[in-house]
Design an enzyme around this catalytic site. Structure first.
Site, PDB file in Angstrom:
ATOM      1  CE1 TYR A  64      -1.909 -25.564 135.043  1.00  0.00           C
ATOM      2  CE2 TYR A  64      -0.665 -24.232 136.622  1.00  0.00           C
ATOM      3  CZ  TYR A  64      -0.903 -24.508 135.311  1.00  0.00           C
ATOM      4  OH  TYR A  64      -0.192 -24.006 134.258  1.00  0.00           O
ATOM      5  CG  PHE A 209       6.625 -27.889 129.491  1.00  0.00           C
ATOM      6  CD1 PHE A 209       6.480 -27.961 130.929  1.00  0.00           C
ATOM      7  CD2 PHE A 209       6.170 -28.910 128.834  1.00  0.00           C
ATOM      8  CE1 PHE A 209       5.462 -28.954 131.503  1.00  0.00           C
ATOM      9  CE2 PHE A 209       5.360 -29.734 129.239  1.00  0.00           C
ATOM     10  CZ  PHE A 209       5.022 -29.902 130.425  1.00  0.00           C
ATOM     11  N   PRO A 210       9.645 -24.201 130.672  1.00  0.00           N
ATOM     12  CG  PRO A 210      10.591 -23.272 132.382  1.00  0.00           C
ATOM     13  CD  PRO A 210       9.368 -23.729 131.946  1.00  0.00           C
ATOM     14  CG  LEU A 211      13.805 -25.980 133.003  1.00  0.00           C
ATOM     15  CD1 LEU A 211      14.008 -26.727 134.504  1.00  0.00           C
ATOM     16  CD2 LEU A 211      15.339 -25.505 132.709  1.00  0.00           C
TER      17      LEU A 211
END
Length: 281
Positions: A64, A209-211
């Site tokens: 990142y 990417f839980p959402l």
């Protein structure tokens, strides 16, 4: 089948007790997860607010930035509050924005580990995760320096990312694995089998990417339930994940303190069995 959300903590590796609603720091970077975050002071405040709000599990990666996200976390939070667990990953080259190239060469992995220790300002990485299997390098070779780092006390626990069951079992022949981080959310459940495997074998499952990077795509399906709880669609999506299995650790990311606080409130929502099943269909 839903599980009770009464237990909102999980013992990683059977020992490190962490709150199941954590924070993923990937968004605190430049465009395409590359370069420095636009507003660094705000990013530091978001990280500090997360810990102040009870988050003690923060997920980052060498890739990142690259490297810049780990440095940011140390700048914002070091010396770390007691009990705060920083998880990082290694195994990706980043030639440019939105470009991700797996690199499982042992020398690169060793360099990643040593660099993460320095950037995070820690003597031991609580959870180090292999970001991806490199199809060009046998995973036994990739994980050899990781096993060395565990023996040397530089890594406490090891996890994997975006793997199937066969890959988990192959890696486990090299060293113990305590967690799996795969793409999973209410709208994308391609790794259902892996989630079930981790649940059965006492491994943490960390959906990235839980959402679904924007739960508004699911708004029609969950708007009525959200209205009942006076909640956002994001909060319902997170609440569903917390009830899906009690080994799920959530790492929603945001650059906004307001959204951070909204996400953390998802832990207060307990869906009925009927609501859970309705969302699961």
């Amino acid at each position: 089948m839903a599980t009770s959300t009464k237990n909102l903590t999980y013992r990683l590796g059977g020992q490190l007790e962490i709150n199941r609603l954590g924070y993923g720091a990937m968004q605190l970077t430049g465009t395409g997860v590359f370069g420095e975050v636009a507003d660094r002071e705000n990013a530091k405040k978001v990280l500090q607010a997360a810990v102040a709000g009870g988050v003690n599990f923060i997920d980052t990666a060498e890739a990142y930035g690259p490297k810049l996200n780990e440095t940011l976390i140390a700048d914002a939070l070091h010396p770390y509050q007691k009990g705060v667990v920083i998880a990082t990953k290694g195994g990706f080259q980043r030639p440019g924005p939105n470009k991700w190239v797996p690199d499982g060469r042992p020398e690169f992995i060793r360099e990643n580990i040593e660099g993460s220790l320095q950037r995070l300002k820690v003597d031991t990485i609580d959870l180090w995760q292999l970001h991806r299997f490199d199809p060009k390098v046998p995973v036994e070779e990739t994980l050899a320096p990781v096993a060395d780092a565990v023996k040397a006390g530089k890594i406490r626990y090891v996890g994997l990312s975006e793997v199937d069951v066969a890959q988990i079992e192959r890696a486990q022949k090299v060293l113990p694995i305590v967690s799996v981080q795969n793409l999973y959310n209410l709208g994308n459940r391609q790794w259902e089998e892996v989630l079930d495997y981790t649940t059965q074998h006492n491994l943490a499952f960390i959906p990235w990417f839980p959402l679904a990077s924007g739960p508004d795509t699911l708004a029609e399906k969950i708007s009525k339930i959200a209205e009942k709880y006076n909640a956002t669609t994001a909060q319902i999506a997170l609440a569903w994940l917390l009830q899906r299995a009690d080994n799920i650790l959530l790492i929603p990311g945001t650059k906004s303190i307001q959204h951070l606080e909204e996400n953390l409130k998802a832990a207060d929502i307990e869906l009925t069995e009927e609501e859970f099943e309705q969302l699961s269909r």
